[in-house]
Design a protein around this motif. Structure first.
Motif, PDB file in Angstrom:
ATOM      1  N   ALA A 195     -25.467 -25.154  33.965  1.00  0.00           N
ATOM      2  CA  ALA A 195     -25.223 -25.302  32.533  1.00  0.00           C
ATOM      3  C   ALA A 195     -24.062 -24.429  32.101  1.00  0.00           C
ATOM      4  CB  ALA A 195     -26.480 -24.917  31.753  1.00  0.00           C
ATOM      5  N   ALA A 196     -23.483 -24.779  30.971  1.00  0.00           N
ATOM      6  CA  ALA A 196     -22.360 -24.010  30.431  1.00  0.00           C
ATOM      7  C   ALA A 196     -22.424 -24.004  28.917  1.00  0.00           C
ATOM      8  CB  ALA A 196     -21.041 -24.623  30.892  1.00  0.00           C
ATOM      9  N   GLY A 197     -21.946 -22.922  28.318  1.00  0.00           N
ATOM     10  CA  GLY A 197     -21.781 -22.852  26.876  1.00  0.00           C
ATOM     11  C   GLY A 197     -20.365 -23.286  26.545  1.00  0.00           C
ATOM     12  N   HIS A 198     -20.135 -23.654  25.315  1.00  0.00           N
ATOM     13  CA  HIS A 198     -18.836 -24.166  24.914  1.00  0.00           C
ATOM     14  C   HIS A 198     -18.389 -23.509  23.617  1.00  0.00           C
ATOM     15  CE1 HIS A 198     -20.639 -27.142  27.540  1.00  0.00           C
ATOM     16  NE2 HIS A 198     -19.408 -27.341  27.946  1.00  0.00           N
TER      17      HIS A 198
ATOM     18  N   SER B 151     -19.359 -18.362  22.585  1.00  0.00           N
ATOM     19  CA  SER B 151     -20.066 -19.526  23.091  1.00  0.00           C
ATOM     20  C   SER B 151     -20.826 -20.134  21.930  1.00  0.00           C
ATOM     21  CB  SER B 151     -21.053 -19.114  24.182  1.00  0.00           C
ATOM     22  OG  SER B 151     -21.917 -20.191  24.500  1.00  0.00           O
TER      23      SER B 151
ATOM     24  N   PRO C  58     -26.364 -23.482  25.866  1.00  0.00           N
ATOM     25  CA  PRO C  58     -25.889 -23.975  27.153  1.00  0.00           C
ATOM     26  C   PRO C  58     -26.398 -25.390  27.413  1.00  0.00           C
ATOM     27  CG  PRO C  58     -27.458 -22.189  27.448  1.00  0.00           C
ATOM     28  CD  PRO C  58     -27.223 -22.324  25.985  1.00  0.00           C
ATOM     29  N   ARG C  59     -25.513 -26.230  27.854  1.00  0.00           N
ATOM     30  CA  ARG C  59     -25.848 -27.626  28.141  1.00  0.00           C
ATOM     31  C   ARG C  59     -25.632 -27.862  29.632  1.00  0.00           C
ATOM     32  NH1 ARG C  59     -27.503 -29.940  23.252  1.00  0.00           N
ATOM     33  NH2 ARG C  59     -26.122 -29.305  21.589  1.00  0.00           N
TER      34      ARG C  59
ATOM     35  N   GLY D  86     -26.578 -21.215  35.113  1.00  0.00           N
ATOM     36  CA  GLY D  86     -25.718 -20.877  33.986  1.00  0.00           C
ATOM     37  C   GLY D  86     -26.293 -19.693  33.227  1.00  0.00           C
ATOM     38  N   LYS D  87     -25.598 -19.281  32.193  1.00  0.00           N
ATOM     39  CA  LYS D  87     -26.023 -18.113  31.420  1.00  0.00           C
ATOM     40  C   LYS D  87     -25.942 -18.408  29.931  1.00  0.00           C
ATOM     41  CE  LYS D  87     -24.485 -14.779  34.848  1.00  0.00           C
ATOM     42  NZ  LYS D  87     -24.236 -15.689  35.910  1.00  0.00           N
ATOM     43  N   ARG D  88     -26.837 -17.819  29.184  1.00  0.00           N
ATOM     44  CA  ARG D  88     -26.787 -17.900  27.729  1.00  0.00           C
ATOM     45  C   ARG D  88     -25.992 -16.694  27.250  1.00  0.00           C
ATOM     46  NH1 ARG D  88     -29.642 -20.632  23.831  1.00  0.00           N
ATOM     47  NH2 ARG D  88     -30.956 -21.479  25.463  1.00  0.00           N
TER      48      ARG D  88
END
Length: 108
Positions: free
Chosen positions: A7-10, A36, A40-41, A68-70
């Motif tokens: 997952a990734a934040g945007h 971010s 995270p998606r 992924g990370k929040r």
């Protein structure tokens, strides 16, 4: 689009530009600010959304186990006094697709 399992934040480019200006004006020298949307998606979910909206077919998913990370925006909001205008990936996409119907929040 290549699908992976993590997952990734945007962050929206307009938010990034405003944050850069505020960091120059209000930030302390040497400080680092995380940016971010805080949501995270999974890349698989993003690729499926692209397929649904635009017919983009992702390549086969690569097997990665990094979840992924929040990332917290707490310091960003407190030190620079900024809340994201585009706080959700899909709402930002809606603003692009239908600007008359989906206006983002005003920045703080």
């Amino acid at each position: 689009i290549g699908a992976v399992l993590d997952a990734a934040g945007h962050a929206h480019v307009e938010d990034l530009a405003e944050i850069a200006v505020r960091a120059l004006e209000r930030g302390k020298s040497g400080e680092t600010y995380n940016v971010s949307d805080g949501q995270p998606r999974a890349w698989r979910e993003i690729c499926e959304e692209a397929r649904t909206r635009w017919g983009v077919v992702p390549s086969e998913a690569r097997d990665r186990r990094d979840p992924g990370k929040r990332i917290s925006n707490r310091k960003l909001a407190g030190s620079l006094g900024y809340d994201l205008r585009h706080a959700d990936l899909y709402r930002a996409i809606e603003c692009i697709e239908r600007p008359e119907k989906s206006q983002p929040r005003s920045p703080s």
